[in-house]
Each structure stands twice: as structure tokens, then as C-alpha cells.
Design an enzyme around this catalytic site. Sequence first.
Site, short mmCIF file in Angstrom:
data_model
loop_
_atom_site.label_atom_id
_atom_site.label_comp_id
_atom_site.label_asym_id
_atom_site.label_seq_id
_atom_site.Cartn_x
_atom_site.Cartn_y
_atom_site.Cartn_z
N GLN A 79 53.02 25.00 67.49
CA GLN A 79 52.20 25.64 66.45
C GLN A 79 52.79 26.99 66.04
O GLN A 79 53.09 27.83 66.89
CB GLN A 79 50.76 25.82 66.98
CG GLN A 79 49.80 26.37 65.96
CD GLN A 79 49.57 25.42 64.78
OE1 GLN A 79 49.43 24.21 64.93
NE2 GLN A 79 49.54 25.97 63.57
N ASP B 184 56.87 17.67 62.63
CA ASP B 184 56.57 18.65 61.58
C ASP B 184 57.63 18.62 60.48
O ASP B 184 57.42 19.14 59.38
CB ASP B 184 56.55 20.08 62.19
CG ASP B 184 55.14 20.63 62.34
OD1 ASP B 184 54.22 20.10 61.67
OD2 ASP B 184 54.97 21.60 63.10
N LYS C 285 44.16 19.00 65.40
CA LYS C 285 45.27 18.04 65.48
C LYS C 285 45.07 17.12 66.68
O LYS C 285 45.24 15.91 66.57
CB LYS C 285 46.61 18.80 65.60
CG LYS C 285 47.03 19.42 64.27
CD LYS C 285 48.18 20.40 64.39
CE LYS C 285 48.40 21.09 63.04
NZ LYS C 285 49.42 22.15 63.06
#
Length: 289
Positions: A97, A120, A53
Site C-alpha cells: 500500500q 498493482d 481490499k
Amino acid sequence: MSAQIIDGKLLSQQLRTEVKERAARLTERGNRPGLCVILVGADPASQVYVRNKVAACEECGFYSVLEKYDADFTQEQLLERIRVRNNDPDIHGILVQLPLPKHINAQAIIGAIAAEKDVDGFHISNAGGLMTGNPLFRPCTPYGVMKMLESINYPIRGANAVVVGASNIVGKPQAMLLLQAGATITICNSKTRDLGSHTRNADILVVATGIRNIVTADMVKPGAVVIDVGMNRDPEGKLCGDVDYSATREVAGYITPVPGGVGPMTITMLLVNTIEAAERVANHAGVVH
Ligand code: NAP
């Protein structure tokens, strides 16, 4: 006839070229898009994901920060880091994460991220926004799947879409996005009886369970679009999806491979969400992108 492959790598490259251009325009005007990725613990898969990422951000000219903490980092310490990044004007997107270590309540953490930085798309207000048709951010994986369907100009309106898997991060938001696009949706879960009786009705079949070969060729309607979100290892240790790919590609009209399908799209849509967040801030400040 063999199905047409929807190449997630190629589509990702095309989308990333656009993202790079948008990032350059924002940066020129003093609004370089910024993403903060936070990793707690040393889960090997998570380490690979966050590295990818951050690398993708750098390739596209974003400012990116990776905050890494040991597995014993406390929930309160993590909440404090989120507060800091919520108030950091250089950061437009915050990603924590998952999975988090067991002593940390993931919902509390996601809920602490400012909704306008929740790239997200997991914050309850974005989940609610998705439900009511107007989210600030769409979760990256299902958003990527929608882009894949768009890339083949698939007429979603009126189609039967079956989503196998009902998680908060893939299955449920996927179903909502398909519903909003006009599909008639069926969502299957681990309690579903006779999975094949549902999947055989699908014009669009999205599979996201984490179970290798849960969908076999006889469970697919000829000509259907089959999108395989799953990421598993076969007995030889090779990456594979949830769909029996080689047999199913002889039945489906379109199919996504694993690797090289949905996976690359997920990171790309994270970049898209981050750039959208940065553009929103820039526009709010009177800067036209
Ligand atoms: P998850 O949270 O474990 O959810 C799995 C879902 O599958 C659950 O809703 C479960 O039902 C359902 N399920 C389990 N067995 C089933 C069965 N026999 N029939 C029908 N449904 C069944 O997993 P996830 O996070 O959604 O991820 C799913 C897969 O996608 C994993 O392989 C993951 O690695 C992969 N993934 C890939 C990407 C990517 O970028 N390519 C991104 C995210 C996830 P219940 O709700 O009843 O438990």
C-alpha cells in the site's frame, strides 16, 4: 438533457460475480487465488483501503493475507517480506500500500515485487509492457476506467481522449490504455496552459488530479464521456471528485459519480488482476481453468 450515469458500483458487482466464479473454479482444482497486502505505518486512509481490499478478496473466495508493520519498519525488513511472498506459492498477487513512510524508497520496493505478482501493475516491467502494448497487469484504476467505457460500448477508436493528470499510477497508464484502444490522446499536467482549450476537445475526458472542481461544465464538450477519478472532500466533508458534477452532468453524455464511480472499480480490477495471476500459474502447471 442530463447525462447517463456510469454506475461503478453496479458494474463492479457484475465483474465481481464473474471473479467469484473463476475463483471457485481455481479453488476446486487446488489453486485458490491468493493476495498479500502489506501496509507499513498507520495512515488512516491507507488503513481503510487495505481493509476494503482484504474484505473484497474474502467476499470473492480468495485467500488473503494482510501484513501490517509499524512506521519504523525498515526498507530492508520490507524487502525481506517481499522476498518471502515472492516465493510463497499460495500468493499470486502482492500489493504494497502506498504511500510508504519517507525513509522507504517506494520504487525500490515496487521493483522488488516479482513482476508476475505485481497486481498493482506498477513494476517497471509492467509499466514498460504497457508502453509496448503487452503488460502482464494493467494498473487497477485506469483498467477500471477502460471497463467503464466498454460497459457503455463507447467507440474509443478515433475518439479524442483527454487525460487531466499525469501520475504514474493513473494519468500516464490511462493515456497508454486509451492510445492502445485507438484514441487520439492529450495528457495535461500542472503546467498545462488553458486547460479548458484541451478539455473542450475531448470526446472522452478522464480527470485525475485531486483538485476539486478543476473541471467545470463550461470546460466539457456537449455529449462527452466524463470520467472522474478524483477523490476529495468538499467544505462539508463529503466525498467528491475533481469535476463539478451537478453542472457537468447537464452537458456531458455520460458521467461517473463520486462516490460510486471509479472508486469501486479500482478494487474490482485488483481482484481481476489477482485472478489473472492465479490462472496464469494454474495454466502453467497444466491445470485448465
Ligand atoms: P498525483 O500523483 O497527485 O497526480 C496528480 C496529477 O495531476 C499530476 O500529474 C499533476 O501534474 C496533475 N495536476 C495538478 N494540477 C493540475 C492542473 N491544474 N491541471 C492539470 N493537471 C494538474 O495524484 P494521483 O495519484 O494520480 O491521483 C489523482 C486523484 O485521483 C486523487 O484525488 C486521488 O485520490 C484519486 N485516485 C482515485 C482512485 C480511485 O480509485 N478512485 C485511485 C487513484 C487515485 P504534474 O505531473 O505536473 O504534477
